[in-house]
Design a protein around this motif. Structure first.
Motif, PDB file in Angstrom:
ATOM      1  N   ALA A   1      33.020  46.768  34.627  1.00  0.00           N
ATOM      2  CA  ALA A   1      32.129  46.526  35.766  1.00  0.00           C
ATOM      3  C   ALA A   1      31.598  47.831  36.338  1.00  0.00           C
ATOM      4  N   ASP A   2      30.360  47.780  36.799  1.00  0.00           N
ATOM      5  CA  ASP A   2      29.779  48.898  37.543  1.00  0.00           C
ATOM      6  C   ASP A   2      29.945  48.677  39.047  1.00  0.00           C
ATOM      7  N   ILE A   3      29.885  47.416  39.441  1.00  0.00           N
ATOM      8  CA  ILE A   3      30.040  47.031  40.845  1.00  0.00           C
ATOM      9  C   ILE A   3      31.083  45.918  40.904  1.00  0.00           C
ATOM     10  N   ILE A   4      32.035  46.024  41.811  1.00  0.00           N
ATOM     11  CA  ILE A   4      33.040  44.982  42.037  1.00  0.00           C
ATOM     12  C   ILE A   4      32.869  44.478  43.465  1.00  0.00           C
ATOM     13  N   VAL A   5      32.683  43.173  43.617  1.00  0.00           N
ATOM     14  CA  VAL A   5      32.510  42.584  44.945  1.00  0.00           C
ATOM     15  C   VAL A   5      33.672  41.635  45.218  1.00  0.00           C
ATOM     16  N   VAL A   6      34.404  41.904  46.293  1.00  0.00           N
ATOM     17  CA  VAL A   6      35.450  40.995  46.756  1.00  0.00           C
ATOM     18  C   VAL A   6      34.763  39.948  47.626  1.00  0.00           C
ATOM     19  N   THR A   7      34.730  38.713  47.163  1.00  0.00           N
ATOM     20  CA  THR A   7      33.939  37.672  47.816  1.00  0.00           C
ATOM     21  C   THR A   7      34.804  36.756  48.694  1.00  0.00           C
ATOM     22  N   LYS A   8      34.110  35.963  49.514  1.00  0.00           N
ATOM     23  CA  LYS A   8      34.758  34.962  50.374  1.00  0.00           C
ATOM     24  C   LYS A   8      35.792  35.589  51.295  1.00  0.00           C
ATOM     25  N   CYS A   9      35.463  36.769  51.807  1.00  0.00           N
ATOM     26  CA  CYS A   9      36.345  37.463  52.737  1.00  0.00           C
ATOM     27  C   CYS A   9      36.244  36.836  54.129  1.00  0.00           C
TER      28      CYS A   9
ATOM     29  N   ASP B   1      42.388  46.139  55.707  1.00  0.00           N
ATOM     30  CA  ASP B   1      42.391  45.203  54.578  1.00  0.00           C
ATOM     31  C   ASP B   1      41.512  45.714  53.445  1.00  0.00           C
ATOM     32  N   LYS B   2      40.362  46.230  53.788  1.00  0.00           N
ATOM     33  CA  LYS B   2      39.455  46.763  52.761  1.00  0.00           C
ATOM     34  C   LYS B   2      40.129  47.893  51.991  1.00  0.00           C
ATOM     35  N   GLU B   3      40.779  48.792  52.717  1.00  0.00           N
ATOM     36  CA  GLU B   3      41.456  49.917  52.077  1.00  0.00           C
ATOM     37  C   GLU B   3      42.551  49.432  51.130  1.00  0.00           C
ATOM     38  N   LYS B   4      43.264  48.366  51.560  1.00  0.00           N
ATOM     39  CA  LYS B   4      44.335  47.814  50.727  1.00  0.00           C
ATOM     40  C   LYS B   4      43.774  47.267  49.414  1.00  0.00           C
ATOM     41  N   TYR B   5      42.653  46.548  49.504  1.00  0.00           N
ATOM     42  CA  TYR B   5      42.056  45.968  48.302  1.00  0.00           C
ATOM     43  C   TYR B   5      41.497  47.055  47.393  1.00  0.00           C
ATOM     44  N   VAL B   6      40.844  48.042  47.976  1.00  0.00           N
ATOM     45  CA  VAL B   6      40.287  49.130  47.163  1.00  0.00           C
ATOM     46  C   VAL B   6      41.404  49.870  46.438  1.00  0.00           C
ATOM     47  N   LYS B   7      42.523  50.061  47.112  1.00  0.00           N
ATOM     48  CA  LYS B   7      43.657  50.749  46.491  1.00  0.00           C
ATOM     49  C   LYS B   7      44.181  49.963  45.302  1.00  0.00           C
ATOM     50  N   GLN B   8      44.248  48.632  45.439  1.00  0.00           N
ATOM     51  CA  GLN B   8      44.776  47.815  44.342  1.00  0.00           C
ATOM     52  C   GLN B   8      43.752  47.652  43.207  1.00  0.00           C
ATOM     53  N   ILE B   9      42.485  47.675  43.548  1.00  0.00           N
ATOM     54  CA  ILE B   9      41.454  47.637  42.506  1.00  0.00           C
ATOM     55  C   ILE B   9      41.442  48.948  41.736  1.00  0.00           C
ATOM     56  N   ALA B  10      41.699  50.052  42.453  1.00  0.00           N
ATOM     57  CA  ALA B  10      41.717  51.388  41.844  1.00  0.00           C
ATOM     58  C   ALA B  10      40.453  51.635  41.025  1.00  0.00           C
ATOM     59  N   PRO B  11      39.285  51.644  41.686  1.00  0.00           N
ATOM     60  CA  PRO B  11      38.022  51.774  40.949  1.00  0.00           C
ATOM     61  C   PRO B  11      37.911  53.085  40.183  1.00  0.00           C
TER      62      PRO B  11
ATOM     63  N   HIS C   1      32.905  55.534  37.997  1.00  0.00           N
ATOM     64  CA  HIS C   1      31.569  54.945  37.906  1.00  0.00           C
ATOM     65  C   HIS C   1      31.439  53.658  38.719  1.00  0.00           C
ATOM     66  N   GLN C   2      32.530  53.216  39.366  1.00  0.00           N
ATOM     67  CA  GLN C   2      32.531  51.910  40.006  1.00  0.00           C
ATOM     68  C   GLN C   2      32.378  51.989  41.522  1.00  0.00           C
ATOM     69  N   HIS C   3      31.755  50.939  42.074  1.00  0.00           N
ATOM     70  CA  HIS C   3      31.568  50.806  43.515  1.00  0.00           C
ATOM     71  C   HIS C   3      32.157  49.461  43.945  1.00  0.00           C
ATOM     72  N   VAL C   4      32.875  49.459  45.066  1.00  0.00           N
ATOM     73  CA  VAL C   4      33.510  48.240  45.564  1.00  0.00           C
ATOM     74  C   VAL C   4      32.848  47.812  46.874  1.00  0.00           C
ATOM     75  N   PHE C   5      32.538  46.522  46.967  1.00  0.00           N
ATOM     76  CA  PHE C   5      31.933  45.953  48.172  1.00  0.00           C
ATOM     77  C   PHE C   5      32.705  44.700  48.571  1.00  0.00           C
ATOM     78  N   PHE C   6      32.465  44.252  49.800  1.00  0.00           N
ATOM     79  CA  PHE C   6      33.104  43.042  50.325  1.00  0.00           C
ATOM     80  C   PHE C   6      32.027  42.119  50.866  1.00  0.00           C
ATOM     81  N   SER C   7      32.203  40.807  50.628  1.00  0.00           N
ATOM     82  CA  SER C   7      31.204  39.852  51.113  1.00  0.00           C
ATOM     83  C   SER C   7      31.899  38.637  51.719  1.00  0.00           C
ATOM     84  N   SER C   8      31.181  37.953  52.586  1.00  0.00           N
ATOM     85  CA  SER C   8      31.670  36.716  53.188  1.00  0.00           C
ATOM     86  C   SER C   8      30.593  35.649  53.063  1.00  0.00           C
ATOM     87  N   ILE C   9      30.997  34.396  53.251  1.00  0.00           N
ATOM     88  CA  ILE C   9      30.052  33.282  53.191  1.00  0.00           C
ATOM     89  C   ILE C   9      29.443  33.068  54.564  1.00  0.00           C
ATOM     90  N   SER C  10      28.132  32.879  54.586  1.00  0.00           N
ATOM     91  CA  SER C  10      27.439  32.562  55.829  1.00  0.00           C
ATOM     92  C   SER C  10      26.861  31.154  55.703  1.00  0.00           C
TER      93      SER C  10
END
Length: 334
Positions: free
Chosen positions: A183-191, A199-209, A212-221
């Motif tokens: 992956a080039d971009i990883i999105v943690v969805t349904k946050c 929480d974001k820092e915890k997820y980024v640490k476990q993803i360990a990008p 070349h990778q970028h991590v984002f977070f998204s929620s449902i509207s």
């Protein structure tokens, strides 16, 4: 269900080995991947079930359609046609599959929508058109390694992240966790809408990008309105309705409706459920039906439901969306 999956745990190493070997053969070039000299963006996941691919594809369409000719290419899961098919006015959910039919219904005036199990052929067919697209969005193609997309977007849910999961048949992963490295971009969805920085820092640490990778977070509207084939109404104005879902995980939708204090009965079918004549006859007796947009695409064809069938639109909210948008537009322009 969990007990049954645990019984199959001895088969996990076999599935792991087969999928790992497949990836190694592609990585070494022994199995062929085809790349293209125009922008191809893949949206997918490592797990089975809903991670939010459809709203992500729609987000990309909305972003790109003003300045580029865009096409979506999907497998067309459970469609009753074969081969390459370009959506037109005669298309239905049965001929395209529910998600591509949703794309066509929402964006038919501004994009092309196609389906083909053979994604390489589908891309070539689209590129051969007189009005060939400038950007192709591949829906749910992360494991379709016969295509080497120029940009890979991997989705994983907040409540069931891939780094805490196992491969099938005990877990939900289609391939080992290491597949995320593509992956080039990883999105943690349904946050949660108000996800904390901690929480974001915890997820980024476990993803360990990787570098070349970028991590984002998204929620449902969720929309404030529900929509039918002929009108719309405020969601707070509906009471004592029947919620009908045929998606992988209806829990976020149920939670949202309950948070509004709404009273409803929930008929929860499996993902991509084929509604039978008995199902439609039963639903026809309900006074007011609320469903997802994906399920609406399959149910709206039935006359007995048209006057009572509504769906609740959703979009995604991305944190740091300006950075995300720039990564996409820079890739398309490169």
């Amino acid at each position: 269900m969990k007990f049954i999956r645990n019984i199959f745990f001895p088969f996990v190493p076999v599935y792991y080995a087969v999928t790992s070997l497949r990836n190694i053969l592609y990585d070494l070039g022994i199995k062929k991947s085809t790349s293209f000299d125009f922008p191809v963006i893949c949206v997918g996941n490592l797990s089975v079930g809903g991670t939010g691919k459809t709203p992500m594809i729609e987000y990309l369409i909305d972003m790109l359609k003003q300045n580029s000719r865009v096409a979506t290419l999907s497998r067309g899961y459970k469609r009753k046609t074969r081969g390459f098919l370009l959506a037109d006015e005669s298309s239905t959910a049965e001929s395209l599959g529910d998600e591509p039919f949703q794309f066509y219904n929402k964006f038919k005036k501004s994009i092309l929508v196609a389906v083909d199990v053979n994604r390489v052929n589908g891309i070539e067919q689209l590129h051969a058109l007189d009005d060939a697209p400038e950007v192709i969005l591949l829906d749910d193609a992360f494991q379709h390694r016969k295509v080497k997309a120029g940009l890979n977007i991997l989705l994983t849910t907040y409540n069931s992240p891939y780094f805490s999961d196992y491969v099938l048949p005990t877990g939900n992963l289609r391939e080992p966790r290491s597949g995320a490295n593509r992956a080039d971009i990883i999105v943690v969805t349904k946050c949660p809408e108000l996800i904390s920085s901690k929480d974001k820092e915890k997820y980024v640490k476990q993803i360990a990008p990787k570098k070349h990778q970028h991590v984002f977070f998204s929620s449902i509207s969720y929309s404030d309105e529900v929509i039918s084939a002929v009108n719309k109404m405020a969601i707070n104005s509906i009471t004592n309705f029947t919620l009908v879902t045929g998606i992988a995980n209806a829990r976020p939708l149920v939670d949202f409706l309950e948070s509004k204090g709404l009273q409803f009965e929930h008929l929860n079918y499996k993902d991509h459920h084929d509604f039978s004549e008995d199902d439609i006859s039963f639903l026809g007796k309900e006074e007011f039906i609320l469903t997802t947009e994906k399920d609406f695409m399959r149910l709206k064809q039935y006359e007995s439901l048209k006057s009572k069938l509504y769906y609740l639109p959703i979009t995604i909210k991305l944190d740091n969306n300006k950075k995300f948008d720039k990564l996409i537009t820079d890739f398309v322009a490169s």
